[in-house]
Scaffold this motif. Structure first.
Motif, short mmCIF file in Angstrom:
data_model
loop_
_atom_site.label_atom_id
_atom_site.label_comp_id
_atom_site.label_asym_id
_atom_site.label_seq_id
_atom_site.Cartn_x
_atom_site.Cartn_y
_atom_site.Cartn_z
N PRO A 52 -3.12 23.74 0.76
CA PRO A 52 -2.93 23.99 -0.68
C PRO A 52 -1.97 22.99 -1.33
N GLU A 53 -0.95 22.56 -0.58
CA GLU A 53 0.00 21.59 -1.13
C GLU A 53 -0.69 20.26 -1.43
N CYS A 54 -1.60 19.84 -0.55
CA CYS A 54 -2.33 18.59 -0.78
C CYS A 54 -3.27 18.72 -1.98
N GLN A 55 -3.91 19.87 -2.11
CA GLN A 55 -4.80 20.08 -3.24
C GLN A 55 -4.04 20.05 -4.56
N SER A 56 -2.85 20.63 -4.58
CA SER A 56 -2.05 20.63 -5.80
C SER A 56 -1.52 19.24 -6.13
N PHE A 57 -1.24 18.46 -5.10
CA PHE A 57 -0.67 17.12 -5.30
C PHE A 57 -1.72 16.10 -5.71
N ALA A 58 -3.00 16.42 -5.57
CA ALA A 58 -4.07 15.44 -5.82
C ALA A 58 -4.02 14.89 -7.24
N SER A 59 -3.80 15.74 -8.23
CA SER A 59 -3.78 15.26 -9.62
C SER A 59 -2.55 14.39 -9.90
N VAL A 60 -1.42 14.71 -9.30
CA VAL A 60 -0.20 13.90 -9.47
C VAL A 60 -0.41 12.51 -8.88
N TYR A 61 -0.97 12.45 -7.70
CA TYR A 61 -1.20 11.17 -7.03
C TYR A 61 -2.22 10.33 -7.80
N ALA A 62 -3.24 10.99 -8.34
CA ALA A 62 -4.25 10.27 -9.13
C ALA A 62 -3.63 9.67 -10.39
N ASP A 63 -2.75 10.39 -11.05
CA ASP A 63 -2.08 9.87 -12.25
C ASP A 63 -1.22 8.65 -11.91
N LEU A 64 -0.53 8.70 -10.78
CA LEU A 64 0.28 7.55 -10.36
C LEU A 64 -0.59 6.32 -10.10
N SER A 65 -1.75 6.53 -9.49
CA SER A 65 -2.65 5.41 -9.22
C SER A 65 -3.17 4.79 -10.51
N LEU A 66 -3.42 5.61 -11.52
CA LEU A 66 -3.89 5.08 -12.81
C LEU A 66 -2.81 4.26 -13.50
N LYS A 67 -1.55 4.62 -13.31
CA LYS A 67 -0.45 3.94 -13.99
C LYS A 67 0.01 2.68 -13.27
N TYR A 68 -0.03 2.67 -11.93
CA TYR A 68 0.63 1.59 -11.19
C TYR A 68 -0.32 0.73 -10.35
N ASN A 69 -1.58 1.09 -10.26
CA ASN A 69 -2.49 0.30 -9.43
C ASN A 69 -2.70 -1.09 -10.01
N CYS A 70 -2.61 -2.11 -9.15
CA CYS A 70 -2.90 -3.49 -9.53
C CYS A 70 -3.27 -4.24 -8.26
N ALA A 71 -3.49 -5.55 -8.41
CA ALA A 71 -3.95 -6.33 -7.25
C ALA A 71 -2.93 -6.35 -6.12
N GLY A 72 -1.64 -6.28 -6.45
CA GLY A 72 -0.60 -6.34 -5.42
C GLY A 72 -0.03 -5.01 -5.01
N LEU A 73 -0.46 -3.92 -5.68
CA LEU A 73 0.03 -2.57 -5.36
C LEU A 73 -1.16 -1.63 -5.40
N LYS A 74 -1.53 -1.12 -4.26
CA LYS A 74 -2.72 -0.29 -4.16
C LYS A 74 -2.40 1.07 -3.57
N PHE A 75 -3.27 2.03 -3.87
CA PHE A 75 -3.09 3.41 -3.43
C PHE A 75 -4.27 3.81 -2.54
N TRP A 87 0.84 -1.20 0.00
CA TRP A 87 0.00 0.00 0.00
C TRP A 87 0.87 1.25 0.00
N ILE A 88 0.49 2.22 -0.81
CA ILE A 88 1.05 3.57 -0.73
C ILE A 88 -0.09 4.48 -0.28
N VAL A 89 0.05 5.08 0.88
CA VAL A 89 -1.03 5.86 1.48
C VAL A 89 -0.60 7.32 1.59
N GLU A 90 -1.48 8.20 1.14
CA GLU A 90 -1.25 9.64 1.28
C GLU A 90 -2.01 10.15 2.49
N PHE A 91 -1.31 10.78 3.40
CA PHE A 91 -1.92 11.46 4.54
C PHE A 91 -2.06 12.93 4.16
#
Length: 302
Positions: A168-191, A158-162
Motif C-alpha cells: 500500500p505504501e508503494c501504491q500511495s507513493f506512485a503519484s508523488v514519484y510520477a510528479d517528481l519525474s515530470l518536474k526533474y527528468n532530463c537527459a542527465g537525470l532520469k527516473f 539515475w533515481i530508482v524506486e524499488f
C-alpha cells in the motif's frame, strides 16, 4: 491541529477524491466500511438486534459501541499524521473502519461477525486498489535490463524506486514519484522503477527487503556512474528501515534534486549540440575545375 490538517487536505483535494470514490474498488470499500452503521440504523433490521442500552432502543449505539468508534477515530488520526497523500488518508479510514466493523459485528452476533469477516477476506483476495495511471517520465526495469541501463552512460544520474505492487505504501507513493519525474527528468537525470516483488534477484543484489516487517518499501536509490550514492530509507544493523517520510519536499531536499537538475541540464545542452552537428555536417569546399585552374594560371603568367 491533528483534526484540522487532514480535514483541510481532504477539502483541498475534494475534486480528485470524488473521482477516486467513483471507482468500483472504493465504492465497495465504502459500503463495507459503513455496514454496521447501516445495519444498526435501518428500520426493520435494527428492531431484531440485541442491545445493552437501558432504554432498550436497538436502533441506536450502546455505550460500548460508542467507545469502539471513538477508539477507531483516535487510531485513524494517529495513522494519518504520517500519511503522505490523500489516497493514504482515505485508505487508513477504510482499513480501520473495516476492523471496527469486524469487532462490532462479532460483539453483536457471532454469525454476523463470521459473515462480514468472510466478505472482507474474499474482497481482499479478489479486489486490488487501482494503480496510478497518470503521466510520468519513468523507465521500468526488469532483472535483465537494470544493470545495463545504469551502466550505459556514466554521465547520467539515475533515481530508482524499488517497489512491490502489493505494498500500500508503494501504491500511495506512485503519484508523488510520477510528479517528481515530470518536474526533474532530463537527459542527465532520469527516473526508474523496478518491481522487486516480481524480480527477487534484484531485491537480493541491491539489498532491499520485501518483508513487510523491514519497512523498506518503497526504497529510493541514487546512482551515479552506475554506482549507488545514497538511499532512503536508510537501513540499520538489524535490517530495519529508519523511519523516513516519502514526501515530495523531503525527496527534493535529501537528494538535492534542484542542484542535480541544474547540472544535468548542461549535459542535455551538449547532447543537443552534438545532435545538431550530426544533422547538419559542414559543407566541403568545392574544387575548381581544371579548365578554370589553367585559365587563372595563364592570366598570372601574362
Amino acid at each position: 491541529m491533528a483534526l484540522l490538517t487532514p480535514l483541510f487536505a481532504f477539502l483541498y483535494h475534494l475534486p480528485q477524491v470524488y473521482k477516486w470514490l467513483l471507482k468500483p474498488y472504493y465504492v465497495a470499500s465504502l459500503f463495507m466500511s459503513v455496514a454496521f452503521l447501516a445495519v444498526r440504523k435501518t428500520p426493520g433490521i435494527c428492531d431484531h438486534l440485541a442491545t445493552q442500552r437501558e432504554d432498550g432502543n436497538s436502533c441506536d449505539f450502546d455505550w460500548r459501541e460508542v467507545e469502539i468508534l471513538m477508539f477507531l477515530s483516535a487510531i485513524v488520526m494517529m495513522k494519518n499524521r504520517r500519511a503522505i497523500t490523500v489516497e493514504q488518508h482515505v485508505g487508513n479510514i477504510i482499513l480501520f473502519s473495516k476492523v471496527a466493523n469486524v469487532i462490532l459485528f462479532f460483539r453483536l452476533d457471532i454469525r454476523m461477525g463470521l459473515l462480514y469477516l468472510t466478505l472482507c477476506i474474499v474482497f481482499l483476495m479478489t479486489c486490488k486498489p487501482p494503480l496510478y495511471m497518470g503521466p510520468e517520465y519513468i523507465k521500468y526495469f526488469s532483472d535483465k535490463t537494470i544493470d545495463d541501463e545504469l551502466d550505459r552512460d556514466g554521465r547520467v544520474t539515475w533515481i530508482v524506486e524499488f517497489f512491490a505492487n502489493w505494498s500500500p505504501e508503494c501504491q500511495s507513493f506512485a503519484s508523488v514519484y510520477a510528479d517528481l519525474s515530470l518536474k526533474y527528468n532530463c537527459a542527465g537525470l532520469k527516473f526508474g522503477k523496478v518491481d522487486i516483488g516480481r524480480y527477487g534477484e534484484v531485491s537480493k543484489k541491491y539489498k532491499v527487503s520485501t518483508s513487510p516487517l523491514s519497512k523498506q518499501l518503497p526504497s529510493l536509490v541514487l546512482f551515479q556512474g552506475g554506482k549507488e550514492v545514497m538511499r532512503r530509507p536508510q537501513v540499520d544493523k538489524k535490517g530495519r528501515a529508519v523511519s523516513w517520510s516519502f514526501t515530495e519536499e523531503n525527496i527534493i531536499r535529501e537528494f538535492n534534486l534542484n542542484e542535480l537538475y541544474q547540472k544535468s541540464k548542461k549535459l542535455s545542452k551538449t547532447k543537443e549540440d552534438k545532435v545538431g552537428q550530426s544533422q547538419f555536417p559542414p559543407v566541403p569546399e568545392e574544387e575548381e575545375p581544371e579548365q578554370q585552374k589553367e585559365e587563372s594560371e595563364s592570366k598570372k603568367d601574362k
